[in-house]
Design an enzyme around this catalytic site. Structure first.
Site, mmCIF file in Angstrom:
data_model
loop_
_atom_site.group_PDB
_atom_site.id
_atom_site.type_symbol
_atom_site.label_atom_id
_atom_site.label_comp_id
_atom_site.label_asym_id
_atom_site.label_seq_id
_atom_site.Cartn_x
_atom_site.Cartn_y
_atom_site.Cartn_z
ATOM 1 N N GLU A 87 3.030 -35.369 -8.252
ATOM 2 C CA GLU A 87 2.377 -34.053 -7.832
ATOM 3 C C GLU A 87 3.466 -33.017 -7.244
ATOM 4 O O GLU A 87 3.618 -31.998 -7.869
ATOM 5 C CB GLU A 87 1.158 -33.834 -6.766
ATOM 6 C CG GLU A 87 -0.086 -34.461 -7.181
ATOM 7 C CD GLU A 87 -0.102 -35.949 -7.185
ATOM 8 O OE1 GLU A 87 0.938 -36.524 -6.662
ATOM 9 O OE2 GLU A 87 -1.341 -36.502 -7.439
ATOM 10 N N HIS A 102 -11.472 -37.724 -0.238
ATOM 11 C CA HIS A 102 -11.849 -37.301 -1.510
ATOM 12 C C HIS A 102 -13.072 -36.336 -1.630
ATOM 13 O O HIS A 102 -13.914 -36.401 -2.369
ATOM 14 C CB HIS A 102 -12.215 -38.551 -2.420
ATOM 15 C CG HIS A 102 -11.133 -39.497 -2.993
ATOM 16 N ND1 HIS A 102 -10.482 -40.345 -1.976
ATOM 17 C CD2 HIS A 102 -10.353 -39.431 -3.987
ATOM 18 C CE1 HIS A 102 -9.321 -40.893 -2.703
ATOM 19 N NE2 HIS A 102 -9.448 -40.404 -3.860
HETATM 20 C C1 TPP Z 1 -1.458 -38.402 -4.458
HETATM 21 C C2 TPP Z 1 -2.853 -38.871 -5.377
HETATM 22 N N1 TPP Z 1 -2.569 -38.365 -6.737
HETATM 23 C C3 TPP Z 1 -3.769 -38.869 -7.217
HETATM 24 C C4 TPP Z 1 -4.522 -39.825 -7.006
HETATM 25 C C5 TPP Z 1 -5.952 -40.049 -7.899
HETATM 26 N N2 TPP Z 1 -5.743 -41.491 -8.556
HETATM 27 C C6 TPP Z 1 -6.224 -42.363 -7.691
HETATM 28 S S1 TPP Z 1 -6.085 -44.054 -8.402
HETATM 29 C C7 TPP Z 1 -4.953 -43.266 -9.610
HETATM 30 C C8 TPP Z 1 -4.095 -44.150 -10.407
HETATM 31 C C9 TPP Z 1 -3.416 -44.973 -9.709
HETATM 32 O O1 TPP Z 1 -2.535 -45.877 -10.599
HETATM 33 P P1 TPP Z 1 -1.680 -46.894 -10.027
HETATM 34 O O2 TPP Z 1 -0.823 -46.651 -8.806
HETATM 35 O O3 TPP Z 1 -1.294 -47.929 -11.118
HETATM 36 O O4 TPP Z 1 -2.898 -47.866 -9.322
HETATM 37 P P2 TPP Z 1 -4.214 -48.717 -10.142
HETATM 38 O O5 TPP Z 1 -5.273 -47.708 -10.089
HETATM 39 O O6 TPP Z 1 -3.815 -49.234 -11.588
HETATM 40 O O7 TPP Z 1 -4.566 -49.921 -9.363
HETATM 41 C C10 TPP Z 1 -4.720 -41.874 -9.364
HETATM 42 C C11 TPP Z 1 -3.996 -40.985 -10.156
HETATM 43 C C12 TPP Z 1 -4.722 -40.295 -5.474
HETATM 44 N N3 TPP Z 1 -5.464 -40.932 -5.216
HETATM 45 N N4 TPP Z 1 -3.642 -39.852 -4.687
#
Ligand code: TPP
Ligand code: TPP
Ligand code: MG
Ligand code: MG
Lengths: 350, 328, 350, 328
Positions: free
Chosen positions: A70, A139
């Site tokens: 971000e 959230h």
């Molecule tokens: C700073 C932030 N940006 C966006 C999100 C929304 N979000 C939650 S899980 C996710 C994907 C995360 O991907 P990864 O790190 O690969 O973990 P996975 O879900 O695959 O276990 C996103 C974008 C968040 N929680 N925090």
């Protein structure tokens, strides 16, 4: 008068999500410099549906999925917008602001000023707000006060699809940065539950709703209820209940927090003498205090009773349904606030 | 480093418990959400990120950890919590939002805190990193034994917190290990679309620390590599980075239709489910029989069932309990 | 009563910077779990002097310079504090909060709650605030409202060295996170200019000042002036000017914004009937609105005139001296606000 | 790639102008600040970060840039602004806080914005990175020629924004270059105390991009390396990282007593001042005579003197002008 009230029933009722996407699409068609960035806004169509269908029409260059970075992409939005593009950029949940607030607070919001107006920053930062569905303390926040307190950005909070489209159009056409805060519970996404009152008639053609003009969504004479977003619907429900008791509430939808239409609120309170502010954001040091202070500092004598606030308590948002619902504003709390107002010490009641 | 017989069975147990926990949660989550799926409804409301398929990342690492070691996990924390020894009853009760939950229902499934085994997590991408580095610092300053492990998704690696935390841990030579769970997806965005390098393990070079890459979700290989890194950390050798190729066998969260997944991917991943693979190894290497396995699995499931029953039978918190514990 | 008023003149007058360092040193001597982290807090002694001398006594392990990685070290503060340490961590200018606000907002502030009170987070986040010396829009902000709006952290704003020491001691001993906001213009660093009223007698021994107790720093009957930090001194100066006209102003130093001592403010306004709030933070959606709303919602009838605010306008902070001074609160503006109050429509004036 | 005669003289001119500008500012800054140093006083109030010694980083890179290319700089921006062609009169007037300044006095020395040559900066560490990446994206999307260059200090490299921006630029293969000005200090903190690797150039590997290390503040070598990286970026070859060993010949800001500097360091750095070195090269390679040099230097200084006079003679903004230009 609310514009949508004049519309024929059942004609092109859109959800806020679809109204937002429609406005973005229309602006993208007429202005090739407009594009969208954010997480999961491409093929997924946005977690909250507000970019659905756009990648099919505009492709992945202009509907651009980002890494989970971000700070970089908010900063990039500033840089691209200063370089002739017009950006719609999504912060998936407003709660995530803290990982990129410098790019927002110190650059996006201030570069116009720092450059003496020589640089324009046409960025619409759209972001989801609100709770009520047990998504926990990272959230479910609203943070209206946090963003409205920050100088240099306009703050838009639509409560229905008609406004959502017109305010999005104005946001995209604005040369200043705008934060556009849409409430998850109004989006029209069934999986989040949805407030039916937010899904209303939306004209097909593009239109713009000016900033800084509050809407009086219900006329009344006895008490003024002021809010934004979800709170407007709670206010309307409370007004129904009060009407059953013969009390006529006027309900005001601020629509934008910056600029803030202080006149409409003041004129209403000058008429009713009583003020209740509803805010799903944290109570202290925020929106509810500002609205009350607006009236008090302008002319204390218009108030017939101590103004009331129905706001989120100063606590992190709990997960468990019982606790979250306890903390959230609702129509019953507004009705109680009105009753409470009658009980408070006053000098001109009735 | 290869696992002992006990360690193998320990890992299998935690894997089975974790998976069965997720399967149980999945079912219960959908109660009250049919015919209309509304997140707010049912015994478990809110978002739900299941860890099916990622169990090797949890057990291969936590097999080397003591309760006094520190772990921070992500928004997808159940498998790691199980392997770290978080109180299962209280955790399930927390996921249900009950008064008997770890935090009395204030946190929910993305905010599992069990200080008795030094487990914490955050729903914000990358934000488990700093706290784990801080715990590692605390251990070093107190002259106490102990390492801190931060889990992070491969998508989250592109978040600034990752960079800052790894640099800090390296500059201060802390007993810190980061485990990257590379399930190839950040919600709907594929790794290649978000990450400039094929393997995040090369990023360890940016911090002068060892970087490991484990392929194929291989429980033993994770065990080996993590053992090496954790031992080095315990002996004052500083931090390490481990990226693990793992698999997300469920949607990003419950309700995710996964339209973005290439056709056939899920089936291919399911064919390489690490739990049957682990079972097969135990049979081949340790003489586990079908009958014994059935008995073991039943006993593991009973643990979960008991925890679920405990959660179901617990009381909801009263509304006004929301006002408690804002301050310590 | 202000405690320092009782002290013998000229005895151990300390600057706020020295008072802060003294409190930290005393707590570090008695409690080995206390340590300090931040940028340039070691050999340099902190850009604003509040860690001067500490590295000589405690060494570079416990007085720990960090890389310029606020997200990591704010997060690390949370992790170390949850693991048995007690942290004093510096954010050099409060303006930099945006690069690490998630660690503060979503972890530091909320982990106590998320853990149901099972995790303690004894972190003192000390940070400099305020302008007036032409440091521009990213180095002069106060952001009191932004931090006070956030649930889960206590917010401390000392106005003089006596309070600075006692409040720092309480902050370090608290098991909850505290943000301790010191105003650069009060630090006693000559190179920043300095308000002489902030440098006062400070007892040598350790003492704690409780949170949530505002100080009535000047007694009066005609108008209540409320502020924190630098605003308290401006309020006192305005009170002098008003006294020359026979108006007795009561001046209240809130000392902590969270918890907020609403009772002391209310009782004073109930007596004087008139309220002026001074805030160097941005005007809208912040401290000034909250204080006015606090009175209005409790009992509107105590107000004899519309309350006034003398606050920073809703603009980024300009660099040029002429513009910055135009925008800042000062004693003359407070006196004008009082005069203005007399002119507003009221129903019980005199 | 070696500079042409014209390029050499261009670089020398900008170096001399930049240095003399800083020397002029230094003197004026102290006016009104004696005997008591109070930042708020004098014709130039506020913080002041001088760039003495870092001129090679500015000219060696900007020699390859057109006005249409984009540059973002740091809190220490004057040398880069001079090399990028920012209007000198308006810039000095801005530094004085005058109505004739680039932004009418709203920004000040850490907020130099000149859109006519696409120059911007930020007083927040690392926060020039994202905007430069965005400008590079904008150029690519518009199919316009152009590269974007982000300057950053070696201390700021440990800020998350660096990591995120480099990854983003690499994933999107943008015409983006980052210049790390390694002056060995982040205020009072030495590079080795804050950075886990000796050379930040290795960090380019974390983003799969070329990483260059230029030693000894060498203007020609900077010119060569930057030329290569910028040409590649213009041709669609994607981003690069360049770290330059440079020297901070002044305090971090005016008023910094620099008690943290090891004894003798400053003298050693001064002995390697890049401007006399450049002059010597021009004499050796291009036959610059002492007399011609004196003439040139005088003409360069006149440009600065004129800008300073313009600033001095300009009006202060009226107080209420503060309320203008909050919105576009
Ligand atoms: C700073 C932030 N940006 C966006 C999100 C929304 N979000 C939650 S899980 C996710 C994907 C995360 O991907 P990864 O790190 O690969 O973990 P996975 O879900 O695959 O276990 C996103 C974008 C968040 N929680 N925090
Ligand atoms: C996010 C942030 N943290 C801290 C600061 C305060 N600060 C200003 S300059 C500086 C040192 C920067 O060092 P470096 O990046 O090496 O640049 P240099 O000053 O050496 O040119 C610091 C810590 C800041 N401006 N922004
Ligand atoms: Mg992933
Ligand atoms: Mg440096």
């Amino acid at each position: 008068m609310t514009a949508q009230a004049a519309a024929p029933a059942n004609e092109r009722r859109l959800t806020i999500a679809r109204a937002m996407a429609e406005s973005i699409a229309q602006e993208m068609r007429t202005d090739p410099s407009v594009f969208v960035m954010g997480e999961d806004i491409g093929q997924l169509g946005g977690v909250f549906g507000n970019t659905r269908g756009l990648i099919e029409e505009f492709g992945s260059e202009r509907i651009r999925d980002t890494p989970i970075s971000e700070t970089a992409f908010m900063g990039a939005a500033v840089g691209a917008a200063s370089d002739g593009m017009r950006l719609v950029v999504e912060l998936m949940f407003v709660d995530f602001f803290g990982v990129c607030f410098d790019a927002i607070y110190n650059s996006m919001a201030k570069n116009v000023y720092f450059s003496g107006g020589n640089v324009k920053v046409p960025v619409v930062l759209m972001t989801s707000t609100g709770g009520g569905y047990s998504d926990g303390g990272q959230h479910s926040q609203c943070l209206y006060g946090t963003f409205a307190h920050l100088p240099g950005m306009k703050v838009v909070v639509p409560s229905n699809a008609y406004d959502a489209k017109g305010l999005m159009t104005s946001s995209i056409r604005d040369d200043s940065p705008v934060i556009y805060m849409f409430h998850k519970g109004l989006q029209g996404m069934g999986w989040l539950g949805t407030e039916p009152g937010a899904t209303v008639h939306v004209p097909e053609e593009a239109y713009a709703i000016p900033f800084g003009k509050a809407a009086v969504v219900r006329k009344g004479t006895d008490v003024t209820i002021v809010s934004v977003g979800m709170g407007v619907h709670q206010g309307l429900k409370a007004a129904e209940k009060l009407a059953a008791e013969g009390v006529q509430a006027e309900v005001i939808d601020l629509r934008t927090l910056v600029p803030l239409d202080r006149d409409t609120v003041f004129d209403s309170v000058a008429k009713t003498g009583r003020l209740i502010v509803i805010d799903e954001d944290y109570k202290s040091y925020g929106l509810s205090g500002e609205i009350i202070a607006t009236i008090a500092e302008r002319d204390i004598s218009v108030l017939k009773a101590s103004p009331q606030r129905v706001a989120y308590p100063d606590i992190p948002i709990p997960f468990a349904r019982s606790m979250e619902q306890y903390a959230l504003p609702n129509a019953d709390k507004i009705v109680s606030a009105f009753r409470n107002m009658k009980r408070t010490r006053t000098w001109r009641w009735l | 480093m290869t696992p002992t017989r006990d360690q193998k069975f320990w890992m299998y147990e935690k894997m089975v418990i974790s998976r069965y926990l997720e399967e149980s949660i999945e079912k219960i989550y959908l109660e009250g959400k049919k015919p209309i799926f509304n997140m707010a409804n049912g015994p478990i409301p809110g978002e739900m990120h299941l860890s099916n398929g990622q169990e090797p990342c949890a057990v291969g690492v936590c097999a080397h950890l003591k309760p006094s070691d520190v772990v921070t996990s992500t928004h997808r924390p159940h498998h790691v919590a199980v392997a770290k020894g978080v109180d299962l009853k209280k955790m399930v009760a927390e996921i249900f939002g009950k008064r008997t939950g770890l935090s009395g229902g204030r946190g929910g499934h993305m905010h599992i805190f069990d200080p008795s085994v030094n487990f914490a997590c955050s729903g914000i991408i990358g934000q488990g990193m700093g706290p784990a580095v801080g715990a590692a610092l605390s251990r070093k300053m107190q002259g106490k034994d102990g390492v801190a492990v931060a889990y992070i998704g491969e998508g989250a690696v592109n978040q600034g917190a990752f960079h800052e935390a790894l640099n800090l841990a390296a500059v201060w030579k802390l007993p810190f290990i980061t485990i990257i769970e590379d399930n190839a997806w950040g919600i709907s965005v594929a790794k290649a679309q978000s990450t400039a390098v094929p393997d995040n393990s090369v990023r360890a070079q940016a911090y002068g620390m060892p970087g490991y890459q484990v392929r194929n979700n291989d429980t033993y290989e994770i065990f080996r590599v993590a053992g090496e890194a954790i031992e080095r950390a315990r002996n004052g050798g500083g931090p390490s980075l481990i990226e693990i190729e793992t698999s997300r066998l469920a949607g990003h969260f419950m309700g995710d239709a996964e339209g973005y997944r290439p056709k056939g991917e899920l089936q291919a991943l399911r064919a390489r489910d690490p739990i049957p693979a682990m079972r097969a190894r135990l049979m081949a290497e340790e003489g586990l029989s079908e009958a014994d396995d059935a008995m073991l699995v039943a006993s593991y499931r009973a643990i979960v069932d008991e925890a679920v029953a405990f959660a179901r039978n617990s009381e909801d918190p009263a509304g006004e309990e929301a006002l408690q514990h804002v301050f310590a």
